[in-house]
Design a protein around this motif. Structure first.
Motif, PDB file in Angstrom:
ATOM      1  N   VAL A 245     -53.889 -36.078  27.078  1.00 28.03           N
ATOM      2  CA  VAL A 245     -52.923 -35.041  27.460  1.00 28.03           C
ATOM      3  C   VAL A 245     -53.403 -33.686  26.935  1.00 28.03           C
ATOM      4  CG1 VAL A 245     -50.545 -34.224  27.197  1.00 28.03           C
ATOM      5  CG2 VAL A 245     -51.001 -36.671  27.487  1.00 28.03           C
ATOM      6  N   GLU A 246     -53.282 -32.655  27.747  1.00 26.95           N
ATOM      7  CA  GLU A 246     -53.681 -31.314  27.323  1.00 26.95           C
ATOM      8  C   GLU A 246     -52.697 -30.766  26.289  1.00 26.95           C
ATOM      9  OE1 GLU A 246     -55.624 -29.176  31.110  1.00 26.95           O
ATOM     10  OE2 GLU A 246     -53.602 -29.968  31.455  1.00 26.95           O
ATOM     11  N   TYR A 247     -53.235 -30.162  25.232  1.00 24.36           N
ATOM     12  CA  TYR A 247     -52.375 -29.576  24.201  1.00 24.36           C
ATOM     13  C   TYR A 247     -51.449 -28.510  24.778  1.00 24.36           C
ATOM     14  CZ  TYR A 247     -55.710 -31.674  20.891  1.00 24.36           C
ATOM     15  OH  TYR A 247     -56.505 -32.546  20.195  1.00 24.36           O
ATOM     16  N   LYS A 248     -51.923 -27.794  25.793  1.00 23.83           N
ATOM     17  CA  LYS A 248     -51.132 -26.685  26.325  1.00 23.83           C
ATOM     18  C   LYS A 248     -49.811 -27.151  26.925  1.00 23.83           C
ATOM     19  CE  LYS A 248     -53.430 -26.414  30.860  1.00 23.83           C
ATOM     20  NZ  LYS A 248     -54.286 -25.558  31.727  1.00 23.83           N
ATOM     21  N   LYS A 249     -49.704 -28.436  27.263  1.00 26.91           N
ATOM     22  CA  LYS A 249     -48.449 -28.944  27.803  1.00 26.91           C
ATOM     23  C   LYS A 249     -47.339 -28.920  26.757  1.00 26.91           C
ATOM     24  CE  LYS A 249     -50.280 -31.720  31.593  1.00 26.91           C
ATOM     25  NZ  LYS A 249     -50.296 -33.052  32.259  1.00 26.91           N
ATOM     26  N   ILE A 250     -47.713 -28.972  25.473  1.00 28.49           N
ATOM     27  CA  ILE A 250     -46.723 -28.868  24.402  1.00 28.49           C
ATOM     28  C   ILE A 250     -46.044 -27.508  24.462  1.00 28.49           C
ATOM     29  CG2 ILE A 250     -46.453 -28.672  21.888  1.00 28.49           C
ATOM     30  CD1 ILE A 250     -48.640 -30.804  21.607  1.00 28.49           C
ATOM     31  N   GLY A 251     -46.855 -26.448  24.534  1.00 29.12           N
ATOM     32  CA  GLY A 251     -46.296 -25.109  24.596  1.00 29.12           C
ATOM     33  C   GLY A 251     -45.414 -24.892  25.806  1.00 29.12           C
ATOM     34  N   LYS A 252     -45.833 -25.425  26.946  1.00 25.27           N
ATOM     35  CA  LYS A 252     -45.059 -25.218  28.170  1.00 25.27           C
ATOM     36  C   LYS A 252     -43.689 -25.874  28.094  1.00 25.27           C
ATOM     37  CE  LYS A 252     -45.156 -25.584  33.215  1.00 25.27           C
ATOM     38  NZ  LYS A 252     -43.717 -25.943  33.281  1.00 25.27           N
ATOM     39  N   ILE A 253     -43.635 -27.109  27.619  1.00 23.42           N
ATOM     40  CA  ILE A 253     -42.350 -27.809  27.626  1.00 23.42           C
ATOM     41  C   ILE A 253     -41.388 -27.194  26.611  1.00 23.42           C
ATOM     42  CG2 ILE A 253     -42.890 -29.640  25.949  1.00 23.42           C
ATOM     43  CD1 ILE A 253     -41.516 -31.593  27.962  1.00 23.42           C
ATOM     44  N   ILE A 254     -41.919 -26.726  25.473  1.00 22.49           N
ATOM     45  CA  ILE A 254     -41.071 -26.053  24.477  1.00 22.49           C
ATOM     46  C   ILE A 254     -40.557 -24.724  25.032  1.00 22.49           C
ATOM     47  CG2 ILE A 254     -41.098 -24.865  22.244  1.00 22.49           C
ATOM     48  CD1 ILE A 254     -43.044 -27.084  21.285  1.00 22.49           C
ATOM     49  N   GLN A 268     -46.366 -16.542  16.354  1.00 26.21           N
ATOM     50  CA  GLN A 268     -47.326 -16.277  15.295  1.00 26.21           C
ATOM     51  C   GLN A 268     -47.569 -17.468  14.365  1.00 26.21           C
ATOM     52  OE1 GLN A 268     -45.050 -14.167  16.330  1.00 26.21           O
ATOM     53  NE2 GLN A 268     -46.236 -12.388  16.947  1.00 26.21           N
ATOM     54  N   PHE A 269     -46.879 -18.572  14.589  1.00 27.01           N
ATOM     55  CA  PHE A 269     -47.048 -19.752  13.741  1.00 27.01           C
ATOM     56  C   PHE A 269     -47.294 -20.967  14.625  1.00 27.01           C
ATOM     57  CE2 PHE A 269     -44.497 -16.638  11.627  1.00 27.01           C
ATOM     58  CZ  PHE A 269     -45.103 -16.539  10.383  1.00 27.01           C
ATOM     59  N   VAL A 270     -48.139 -21.858  14.161  1.00 28.33           N
ATOM     60  CA  VAL A 270     -48.631 -22.923  15.024  1.00 28.33           C
ATOM     61  C   VAL A 270     -48.533 -24.285  14.352  1.00 28.33           C
ATOM     62  CG1 VAL A 270     -50.250 -21.366  16.167  1.00 28.33           C
ATOM     63  CG2 VAL A 270     -51.013 -22.672  14.172  1.00 28.33           C
ATOM     64  N   GLY A 271     -48.551 -25.337  15.176  1.00 26.91           N
ATOM     65  CA  GLY A 271     -48.783 -26.675  14.662  1.00 26.91           C
ATOM     66  C   GLY A 271     -50.267 -26.836  14.388  1.00 26.91           C
ATOM     67  N   VAL A 284     -52.039 -25.990  17.519  1.00 26.39           N
ATOM     68  CA  VAL A 284     -51.042 -26.367  18.529  1.00 26.39           C
ATOM     69  C   VAL A 284     -50.100 -25.189  18.775  1.00 26.39           C
ATOM     70  CG1 VAL A 284     -49.204 -27.990  19.127  1.00 26.39           C
ATOM     71  CG2 VAL A 284     -51.179 -28.780  17.791  1.00 26.39           C
ATOM     72  N   LEU A 285     -50.175 -24.614  19.965  1.00 22.26           N
ATOM     73  CA  LEU A 285     -49.344 -23.464  20.319  1.00 22.26           C
ATOM     74  C   LEU A 285     -48.014 -23.934  20.900  1.00 22.26           C
ATOM     75  CD1 LEU A 285     -52.049 -21.209  22.043  1.00 22.26           C
ATOM     76  CD2 LEU A 285     -51.561 -21.521  19.614  1.00 22.26           C
ATOM     77  N   HIS A 286     -46.935 -23.227  20.548  1.00 19.88           N
ATOM     78  CA  HIS A 286     -45.602 -23.635  20.970  1.00 19.88           C
ATOM     79  C   HIS A 286     -45.074 -22.836  22.153  1.00 19.88           C
ATOM     80  CE1 HIS A 286     -45.630 -24.689  16.513  1.00 19.88           C
ATOM     81  NE2 HIS A 286     -45.596 -25.840  17.150  1.00 19.88           N
ATOM     82  N   LEU A 297     -57.138 -40.382  20.852  1.00 16.20           N
ATOM     83  CA  LEU A 297     -56.588 -41.567  20.197  1.00 16.20           C
ATOM     84  C   LEU A 297     -56.847 -41.528  18.689  1.00 16.20           C
ATOM     85  CD1 LEU A 297     -55.233 -44.378  20.728  1.00 16.20           C
ATOM     86  CD2 LEU A 297     -57.575 -45.313  20.818  1.00 16.20           C
ATOM     87  N   ASN A 298     -55.809 -41.837  17.908  1.00 19.24           N
ATOM     88  CA  ASN A 298     -55.876 -41.947  16.442  1.00 19.24           C
ATOM     89  C   ASN A 298     -56.037 -40.608  15.718  1.00 19.24           C
ATOM     90  OD1 ASN A 298     -55.442 -44.698  16.457  1.00 19.24           O
ATOM     91  ND2 ASN A 298     -57.635 -45.204  16.421  1.00 19.24           N
ATOM     92  N   GLN A 299     -55.730 -39.499  16.383  1.00 18.42           N
ATOM     93  CA  GLN A 299     -55.681 -38.224  15.673  1.00 18.42           C
ATOM     94  C   GLN A 299     -54.243 -37.964  15.250  1.00 18.42           C
ATOM     95  OE1 GLN A 299     -55.609 -35.296  19.574  1.00 18.42           O
ATOM     96  NE2 GLN A 299     -55.947 -34.336  17.592  1.00 18.42           N
ATOM     97  N   THR A 300     -54.069 -37.124  14.236  1.00 13.29           N
ATOM     98  CA  THR A 300     -52.735 -36.747  13.774  1.00 13.29           C
ATOM     99  C   THR A 300     -52.621 -35.229  13.742  1.00 13.29           C
ATOM    100  OG1 THR A 300     -53.557 -37.062  11.504  1.00 13.29           O
ATOM    101  CG2 THR A 300     -52.190 -38.811  12.417  1.00 13.29           C
ATOM    102  N   PHE A 301     -51.465 -34.732  14.160  1.00 11.56           N
ATOM    103  CA  PHE A 301     -51.206 -33.301  14.099  1.00 11.56           C
ATOM    104  C   PHE A 301     -49.705 -33.056  14.053  1.00 11.56           C
ATOM    105  CE2 PHE A 301     -51.806 -34.340  18.630  1.00 11.56           C
ATOM    106  CZ  PHE A 301     -50.684 -33.805  19.230  1.00 11.56           C
ATOM    107  N   THR A 302     -49.340 -31.823  13.717  1.00  8.08           N
ATOM    108  CA  THR A 302     -47.924 -31.457  13.668  1.00  8.08           C
ATOM    109  C   THR A 302     -47.533 -30.646  14.896  1.00  8.08           C
ATOM    110  OG1 THR A 302     -48.147 -29.301  12.562  1.00  8.08           O
ATOM    111  CG2 THR A 302     -48.099 -31.270  11.152  1.00  8.08           C
ATOM    112  N   ILE A 303     -46.273 -30.762  15.256  1.00  9.72           N
ATOM    113  CA  ILE A 303     -45.640 -29.873  16.234  1.00  9.72           C
ATOM    114  C   ILE A 303     -44.435 -29.292  15.510  1.00  9.72           C
ATOM    115  CG2 ILE A 303     -44.615 -29.643  18.522  1.00  9.72           C
ATOM    116  CD1 ILE A 303     -46.005 -32.257  19.309  1.00  9.72           C
ATOM    117  N   GLU A 304     -44.272 -27.958  15.509  1.00  6.67           N
ATOM    118  CA  GLU A 304     -43.248 -27.342  14.677  1.00  6.67           C
ATOM    119  C   GLU A 304     -42.662 -26.078  15.307  1.00  6.67           C
ATOM    120  OE1 GLU A 304     -45.289 -25.660  11.005  1.00  6.67           O
ATOM    121  OE2 GLU A 304     -46.786 -27.145  11.657  1.00  6.67           O
ATOM    122  N   PRO A 305     -41.963 -26.225  16.439  1.00  2.00           N
ATOM    123  CA  PRO A 305     -41.422 -25.037  17.122  1.00  2.00           C
ATOM    124  C   PRO A 305     -40.398 -24.287  16.286  1.00  2.00           C
ATOM    125  CG  PRO A 305     -40.467 -27.047  18.011  1.00  2.00           C
ATOM    126  CD  PRO A 305     -41.566 -27.475  17.100  1.00  2.00           C
TER     127      PRO A 305
END
Length: 351
Positions: A245-254, A268-271, A284-286, A297-305
């Motif tokens: 999945v493209e990371y940019k889809k996170i920003g769009k849905i938020i 100005q703040f990111v995951g 990770v842009l919101h 697969l098997n990566q970890t990251f934060t999402i923090e809108p």
């Protein structure tokens, strides 16, 4: 107050740059700036003084009433740094006194790494929920910090924010118009406040990072709605995550969800990637963006809108950490650490 002698990057969540730069009350603050179109974070020395300095700190305005009831947030007394027992393993940045930035490259976990991330995530979630039970009128954010500090230490972990780039406390407590990175201090919480509590623990060599916004006493419907929608935006973002999945889809849905309610999305703040290091790729842009990159697969990251009722423009206090909305409007944030699995995403910081 920070002085020119302490011009160091003081960031827990990383800053990203765009046309709307952070305005700071610090004369020459160092800021991380993320450049759209370039996959790295660099340093930017801003020479722009905030036009809100007097508004924030002039004695005629510090008790200004917002929305006819709450007072504009102002700094309280910050107690001395709390000690950590010698047997607790500390992140490298604490011992080296270096200011870490964003580490390049994705961290892909093996089976042992996944289990360690699960353990750190579970502890962070437990601490977050315990801290939330302490939110009551009259309780100071410093008291919350003390409780969080002790719980993390008692579980054999280190409070990741403590000493990160000089941050003086073990948790971030961001009240009302504070967007993020609020330093726990002597201010008692008041009836009607909202407060984001941002917890990160370092357990067995791995960080777990999470935050939630809690209600203090009788909170009005406008604030409740902001908090609800912010939580929904995080849940929606997590629901679309998975390998490829493209990371940019996170920003769009938020951004799409926030737009429905006419809320601002702080840019100005990111995951960020997280694991053996506190902050790593991916960034990770919101908000809506066209950045490249896909989940692995098997990566970890934060999402923090972080969403706001009014202006999404941030202003940094002279402590070089606390970031508030330009117009003192309310801001809310939620954050989870997630693991990308073959079936989608596993929330590691859920209770």
């Amino acid at each position: 107050m920070a002085t020119a002698k302490t011009l160091q990057p003081r960031i827990i969540s990383s800053f990203l740059g765009n046309s709307n730069s952070i305005r700071s009350t610090q004369p020459l603050p160092h800021l991380f700036r993320f450049h759209l179109g370039r996959r790295h974070v660099s340093m930017q020395l801003s020479r722009t003084l905030s036009g809100l300095t007097n508004l924030l700190f002039n004695t005629r305005n510090v008790d200004e009433v917002i929305d006819g009831k709450r007072k504009r947030l102002k700094p309280g007394h910050v107690s001395p740094r709390r000690p950590v027992p010698a047997h607790i393993t500390k992140p490298p940045y604490v011992e080296s006194f270096n200011v870490p930035g964003i580490s390049s490259g994705l961290e892909i976990h093996d089976e042992d790494g996944v289990e360690r991330m699960r353990a750190s995530g579970r502890l962070a979630a437990r601490v977050r929920e315990y801290a939330g039970t302490l939110v009551k009128p009259g309780v100071t954010t410093d008291e919350i910090d003390e409780a969080v500090h002790n719980m993390i230490i008692e579980n054999g972990a280190y409070p990741s924010p403590l000493g990160y780039g000089g941050f003086p406390k073990s948790v971030c407590t961001s009240v009302n118009e504070c967007i993020c990175h609020g330093i726990p201090d002597s201010r008692p919480l008041e009836d009607g406040d909202i407060i984001n509590i941002d917890v990160t623990v370092y357990l067995n060599g791995y960080h777990g990072d999470t935050s939630a916004t809690f209600f203090c006493g009788d909170v009005d419907e406008k604030a409740k709605k902001l908090v609800q929608v912010t939580k929904e935006s995080l849940d929606k973002a997590i629901s679309i995550c998975g390998p490829g999945v493209e990371y940019k889809k996170i920003g769009k849905i938020i951004h799409d969800h926030a737009d429905k309610y006419k809320y601002g999305v702080v840019r100005q703040f990111v995951g960020h990637g997280i694991g053996r290091v506190f902050h790593a790729d991916p960034v990770v842009l919101h908000f809506r963006n066209n950045e490249a990159g896909r989940m692995v697969l098997n990566q970890t990251f934060t999402i923090e809108p972080m969403l706001t009722i009014g202006s999404r423009k941030p202003v940094m206090w002279d402590d070089n950490w606390t970031v508030v909305t330009e117009d003192a409007s309310l801001s809310a944030q939620f954050e989870h650490t997630i693991l990308i699995t073959k079936d989608g995403a596993e929330i590691l910081t859920d209770c």
